[in-house]
Design a protein around this motif. Structure first.
Motif, PDB file in Angstrom:
ATOM      1  N   LEU A 198       1.417  -1.576  -0.059  1.00  0.00           N
ATOM      2  CA  LEU A 198      -0.067   0.060  -0.550  1.00  0.00           C
ATOM      3  C   LEU A 198       0.941   1.268   0.266  1.00  0.00           C
ATOM      4  CD1 LEU A 198      -2.857  -1.399   2.217  1.00  0.00           C
ATOM      5  CD2 LEU A 198      -3.158  -0.844   0.411  1.00  0.00           C
ATOM      6  N   LEU A 199       1.519   0.583   1.208  1.00  0.00           N
ATOM      7  CA  LEU A 199       2.921   2.314   0.792  1.00  0.00           C
ATOM      8  C   LEU A 199       3.330   2.440  -0.817  1.00  0.00           C
ATOM      9  CD1 LEU A 199       4.867   1.807   4.472  1.00  0.00           C
ATOM     10  CD2 LEU A 199       3.294   3.778   3.493  1.00  0.00           C
ATOM     11  N   ALA A 200       4.311   1.220  -1.513  1.00  0.00           N
ATOM     12  CA  ALA A 200       4.395   1.745  -2.468  1.00  0.00           C
ATOM     13  C   ALA A 200       3.333   1.996  -3.560  1.00  0.00           C
ATOM     14  CB  ALA A 200       4.750  -0.066  -3.249  1.00  0.00           C
ATOM     15  N   GLN A 201       2.261   1.851  -3.437  1.00  0.00           N
ATOM     16  CA  GLN A 201       1.465   2.403  -4.372  1.00  0.00           C
ATOM     17  C   GLN A 201       0.564   3.318  -4.012  1.00  0.00           C
ATOM     18  OE1 GLN A 201      -2.330  -0.306  -4.637  1.00  0.00           O
ATOM     19  NE2 GLN A 201      -1.238  -1.723  -4.729  1.00  0.00           N
TER      20      GLN A 201
ATOM     21  N   VAL B   6      15.287   7.818  -7.863  1.00  0.00           N
ATOM     22  CA  VAL B   6      14.584   8.603  -7.341  1.00  0.00           C
ATOM     23  C   VAL B   6      14.041   8.420  -5.478  1.00  0.00           C
ATOM     24  CG1 VAL B   6      12.820  10.758  -7.000  1.00  0.00           C
ATOM     25  CG2 VAL B   6      12.943   9.798  -9.405  1.00  0.00           C
ATOM     26  N   ASN B   7      14.597   9.748  -4.462  1.00  0.00           N
ATOM     27  CA  ASN B   7      14.313   9.457  -3.065  1.00  0.00           C
ATOM     28  C   ASN B   7      13.476  10.267  -3.403  1.00  0.00           C
ATOM     29  OD1 ASN B   7      17.052   7.797  -2.693  1.00  0.00           O
ATOM     30  ND2 ASN B   7      18.269   9.708  -3.279  1.00  0.00           N
ATOM     31  N   LEU B   8      12.487  10.107  -1.942  1.00  0.00           N
ATOM     32  CA  LEU B   8      11.407  10.443  -1.518  1.00  0.00           C
ATOM     33  C   LEU B   8      11.328  10.546   0.125  1.00  0.00           C
ATOM     34  CD1 LEU B   8      10.542   8.761  -4.660  1.00  0.00           C
ATOM     35  CD2 LEU B   8       8.407  10.341  -4.491  1.00  0.00           C
ATOM     36  N   ILE B   9      10.607  11.495   0.234  1.00  0.00           N
ATOM     37  CA  ILE B   9      10.553  11.094   1.492  1.00  0.00           C
ATOM     38  C   ILE B   9       9.011  11.998   2.193  1.00  0.00           C
ATOM     39  CG2 ILE B   9      12.243  12.005   2.967  1.00  0.00           C
ATOM     40  CD1 ILE B   9      11.913  15.189   3.188  1.00  0.00           C
ATOM     41  N   LYS B  10       8.266  11.364   2.897  1.00  0.00           N
ATOM     42  CA  LYS B  10       6.962  12.000   3.310  1.00  0.00           C
ATOM     43  C   LYS B  10       6.382  13.270   4.017  1.00  0.00           C
ATOM     44  CE  LYS B  10       2.219   9.532   4.375  1.00  0.00           C
ATOM     45  NZ  LYS B  10       2.060   8.440   4.527  1.00  0.00           N
ATOM     46  N   GLN B  11       6.028  13.983   3.640  1.00  0.00           N
ATOM     47  CA  GLN B  11       5.839  14.984   4.387  1.00  0.00           C
ATOM     48  C   GLN B  11       4.487  15.024   4.573  1.00  0.00           C
ATOM     49  OE1 GLN B  11       7.413  18.768   3.120  1.00  0.00           O
ATOM     50  NE2 GLN B  11       9.752  17.730   3.583  1.00  0.00           N
ATOM     51  N   ASN B  12       3.417  15.373   5.708  1.00  0.00           N
ATOM     52  CA  ASN B  12       2.814  15.344   6.068  1.00  0.00           C
ATOM     53  C   ASN B  12       1.714  13.672   5.824  1.00  0.00           C
ATOM     54  OD1 ASN B  12       2.382  17.443   7.846  1.00  0.00           O
ATOM     55  ND2 ASN B  12       2.389  18.807   5.994  1.00  0.00           N
TER      56      ASN B  12
ATOM     57  N   VAL C 158      11.319   0.860   0.325  1.00  0.00           N
ATOM     58  CA  VAL C 158      10.401   1.517   1.234  1.00  0.00           C
ATOM     59  C   VAL C 158       9.718   1.459   2.453  1.00  0.00           C
ATOM     60  CG1 VAL C 158       7.989   0.475   0.759  1.00  0.00           C
ATOM     61  CG2 VAL C 158       7.676   2.544   1.049  1.00  0.00           C
ATOM     62  N   THR C 159       9.944   2.931   3.336  1.00  0.00           N
ATOM     63  CA  THR C 159       9.628   3.008   4.971  1.00  0.00           C
ATOM     64  C   THR C 159       8.507   3.491   4.638  1.00  0.00           C
ATOM     65  OG1 THR C 159      10.886   4.352   5.059  1.00  0.00           O
ATOM     66  CG2 THR C 159      12.134   2.352   5.047  1.00  0.00           C
ATOM     67  N   ASP C 160       8.142   4.101   6.319  1.00  0.00           N
ATOM     68  CA  ASP C 160       6.387   5.005   6.464  1.00  0.00           C
ATOM     69  C   ASP C 160       7.026   6.209   6.138  1.00  0.00           C
ATOM     70  OD1 ASP C 160       5.439   2.758   7.306  1.00  0.00           O
ATOM     71  OD2 ASP C 160       6.024   3.093   9.712  1.00  0.00           O
ATOM     72  N   ASN C 161       7.999   6.426   5.974  1.00  0.00           N
ATOM     73  CA  ASN C 161       8.637   8.513   5.679  1.00  0.00           C
ATOM     74  C   ASN C 161      10.005   8.579   3.965  1.00  0.00           C
ATOM     75  OD1 ASN C 161       7.186   9.305   8.028  1.00  0.00           O
ATOM     76  ND2 ASN C 161       8.708   8.053   8.717  1.00  0.00           N
ATOM     77  N   THR C 162      10.602   6.722   3.981  1.00  0.00           N
ATOM     78  CA  THR C 162      11.322   7.075   2.981  1.00  0.00           C
ATOM     79  C   THR C 162      10.896   6.528   1.626  1.00  0.00           C
ATOM     80  OG1 THR C 162      13.289   5.847   4.185  1.00  0.00           O
ATOM     81  CG2 THR C 162      13.007   7.914   5.048  1.00  0.00           C
ATOM     82  N   ALA C 163      11.637   6.560   0.728  1.00  0.00           N
ATOM     83  CA  ALA C 163      11.120   5.550  -0.291  1.00  0.00           C
ATOM     84  C   ALA C 163      12.471   5.187  -1.223  1.00  0.00           C
ATOM     85  CB  ALA C 163       9.962   5.398  -1.695  1.00  0.00           C
TER      86      ALA C 163
END
Length: 214
Positions: free
Chosen positions: A85-88, A196-202, A158-163
């Motif tokens: 689900l996180l990956a999607q 690509v690196n991403l982080i989760k904000q909000n 992928v983790t809760d805050n980084t991918a």
């Protein structure tokens, strides 16, 4: 006289081949003036090609590849579903981010550009794109993207805050007059291959890093 005519003919043929070779080089070299977007993104390995765009094929690595080896079968299944689900969500947000990035290039001023870009990028990479954009926007030059095709998106982690994603995509683009609000020039299809690196904000995944894949 025949020797002179023969020599002239050989020289003419040589010049013709040279001109033709240079013409092909300009169409395929990402650093040529025809590849406007490669200058904007600053990625030397982006290729410019002409032609039609085929249907996209999108792939995601199996859920089992995302789960650690030291979990039980039931724990692995639960974690796999969560990470799936996180990956999607990461993939969905990333695609929207790319659309936001291209849409920002129709901004008529830097304040608008930065506002739109902030919905897709953050950190040093945000500032890098903003600095690069200012050079062109002040000249009234933007970008018009008519189609984006994601050929492959692999979730490497992928983790809760980084991918981290491995992405291959193509888009068709041409220059855009900010003064007239109209596209100008010929269209070119661009090929992009990046990690690509991403982080989760909000609740939103934002792009923090992009590196061209050799």
């Amino acid at each position: 006289m025949r020797k002179m005519n023969y020599l002239i003919g050989v020289l003419s043929l040589g010049v013709g081949v040279l001109v033709g070779t240079l013409g092909v080089s300009l169409l395929t070299n990402s650093s040529s003036p025809t590849s406007f977007i490669s200058k904007l993104r600053g990625q030397d390995k982006i290729q410019t090609v002409s032609g039609t765009v085929s249907d996209p094929n999108q792939t995601l690595i199996p859920d089992s590849d995302l789960a650690p080896d030291n979990l039980t079968e039931s724990d692995s299944h639960t974690l796999s579903n969560k990470q799936s689900l996180l990956a999607q969500q990461v993939i969905t947000d990333y695609k929207q981010n790319i659309g936001t990035f291209f849409g920002a290039w129709k901004s008529t001023d830097m304040a608008s550009f930065r506002l739109k870009l902030g919905k897709a990028y953050t950190g040093d990479l945000f500032e890098k794109h903003a600095r690069r954009a200012e050079e062109y926007l002040v000249q009234g030059i933007g970008l018009d993207v008519s189609q984006i095709v994601f050929d492959q998106i692999d979730v490497e982690s992928v983790t809760d805050n980084t991918a981290t994603l491995r992405v291959d995509y193509r888009y068709t683009a041409r220059d855009y007059s900010l003064t007239d609000g109209t596209p100008v020039g010929e269209e070119h299809e661009q090929i992009v291959q990046v990690r690509v690196n991403l982080i989760k904000q909000n609740s939103r995944w934002l792009i923090t890093g992009e590196s061209t894949i050799q």
